[in-house]
Design a protein around this motif. Structure first.
Motif, PDB file in Angstrom:
ATOM      1  N   HIS A   3      -5.765   5.585  43.107  1.00  0.00           N
ATOM      2  CA  HIS A   3      -7.044   5.739  42.412  1.00  0.00           C
ATOM      3  C   HIS A   3      -8.010   6.621  43.175  1.00  0.00           C
ATOM      4  CE1 HIS A   3      -5.521   3.078  39.388  1.00  0.00           C
ATOM      5  NE2 HIS A   3      -4.998   2.389  40.383  1.00  0.00           N
TER       6      HIS A   3
ATOM      7  N   CYS B 239      -7.644   7.177  33.503  1.00  0.00           N
ATOM      8  CA  CYS B 239      -6.694   6.388  34.297  1.00  0.00           C
ATOM      9  C   CYS B 239      -6.692   4.966  33.720  1.00  0.00           C
ATOM     10  CB  CYS B 239      -7.185   6.385  35.752  1.00  0.00           C
ATOM     11  SG  CYS B 239      -6.082   5.542  36.895  1.00  0.00           S
TER      12      CYS B 239
ATOM     13  N   CYS C 238      -7.130   2.330  35.036  1.00  0.00           N
ATOM     14  CA  CYS C 238      -8.155   1.490  35.676  1.00  0.00           C
ATOM     15  C   CYS C 238      -9.528   1.682  35.051  1.00  0.00           C
ATOM     16  CB  CYS C 238      -8.244   1.817  37.166  1.00  0.00           C
ATOM     17  SG  CYS C 238      -9.015   3.411  37.506  1.00  0.00           S
TER      18      CYS C 238
ATOM     19  N   HIS D 293      -7.785  10.332  38.360  1.00  0.00           N
ATOM     20  CA  HIS D 293      -7.172   9.709  39.538  1.00  0.00           C
ATOM     21  C   HIS D 293      -5.714  10.182  39.680  1.00  0.00           C
ATOM     22  CE1 HIS D 293     -10.131   6.075  39.362  1.00  0.00           C
ATOM     23  NE2 HIS D 293     -10.736   7.225  39.528  1.00  0.00           N
TER      24      HIS D 293
HETATM   25 ZN   LIG Z   1      -7.494   4.813  38.491  1.00  0.00          ZN
END
Ligand SMILES: [Zn+2]
Length: 324
Positions: free
Chosen positions: A163, A173, A175, A180
């Motif tokens: 990340h 991403c 997340c 990332h």
């Molecule tokens: Zn990420």
């Protein structure tokens, strides 16, 4: 008391692996089962069942403890699951739930950290005090060892190499962030590039590997086509290698590791992607830091259970006041 065995559990989005492991790293017994996808308690039940199965026939006093690797961000000090993309475990007190039902001490950690732990204790990073582990798979994880110790950061959440931002406002991403490393190297990202190519005439070989269905193109189809020499598929993976290489320039400049160990399903299948990353890093890192060795994970899929067991041994020994 010095115990003979530890239990290592490696929980993935698809499979849960568990092993009964000797101090020197020999896997005495191991098993794999599919990860249930019907709620957090089913996952916890499956973990407990796996522990009971590998511990069968061994007296509890001979077992140092259980280490569990989760594909999650773990606050190591609090032993809590802070964030988990692929399984519904965020906020679930996995450690206490398992601890209440098994007869051993339990420690949880991030799966990438434990892969690094496994390579450090038993695999290709044995004896390396400063190294970086990268696991390239569905997600991109990793771990960092500095001065012979795992680097966890202030709360244990450190080491999330996947990340790091490599592109401002880049692709999303899983997340929630953008640009990332995982946005370029995770399996979903490679599959998306493959589908883009499949939508054009140039992606024929990739579509063939997906059974003729452009919508079914996966990262594996791209990798298979590339390994058979398809230039379009190779270019997708070499581009990903280039992104990884740029990110490693930053990491090598900051940490000056001696080794970079690459594992994970994608990392193991795509030697040429890793070579591309190494070339970029070696061309661009600051002088004096370029002699980093890139090596493949020696333990492969077993790095997770072996690292989890190594952690369980270390936690046991520090509880008992034993030196390593
Ligand atoms: Zn990420």
């Amino acid at each position: 008391m010095r115990t003979s065995f530890a239990i290592g559990v490696d929980v993935g989005g698809t499979r849960i692996a568990a092993g009964l492991i000797e101090r020197k790293g020999r896997i005495v017994k191991d098993l794999q089962k599919l990860t249930p996808h019907n709620g957090p308690f089913a996952v916890v039940d499956a973990i407990i069942e796996a522990i009971e199965q590998v511990a069968e026939g061994v007296h509890p006093s001979e077992i140092a403890g259980v280490g569990i690797g989760l594909p999650a961000q773990i606050d190591f000090l609090k032993q809590s699951v802070e964030f988990c993309t692929n399984l519904p475990l965020a906020g679930v007190d996995v450690r206490s739930l398992v601890l209440s039902r098994v007869r051993h001490e339990v420690t949880i950690d991030n799966d990438g950290h434990l892969a690094a732990y496994g390579e450090f204790r038993y695999g290709s990073a044995k004896g390396a005090r400063d190294f970086l582990m990268l696991t390239l798979g569905t997600g991109v994880g990793g771990g960092l060892f500095i001065g012979g110790e795992p680097y966890r950061g202030s709360r244990g959440l450190g080491g999330e190499i996947g990340h790091m931002v490599v592109q401002m406002d880049g692709p999303p991403c899983p997340c929630g962030g953008r640009g990332h490393i995982e946005s370029y190297l995770g399996r979903p990202a490679i599959a998306a590039k493959g589908r883009e190519a499949a939508a054009a005439f140039s992606g024929r070989a990739i579509v063939e590997e997906a059974g003729g269905d452009p919508a079914a193109v996966s990262a594996e189809a791209v990798i298979k086509a590339a390994l058979k020499g398809d230039e379009v598929a190779r270019a997708i993976l070499l581009d990903a290698g280039e992104v990884l290489g740029r990110a490693l320039v930053g990491l090598v400049n900051v940490f000056n590791p001696r080794l970079i160990v690459v594992g994970g399903g994608v990392g193991e299948a795509c030697g040429f992607l890793v070579e591309r990353a190494a070339e970029v890093m070696q061309a661009e890192a600051l002088a004096g830091r370029r002699d980093v060795r890139f090596i493949q994970s020696e333990l492969g899929n077993d790095s997770g259970i072996l690292g989890a067991a190594a952690l369980a041994f270390d936690e046991h020994d520090s509880r008992e006041g034993l030196h390593r």
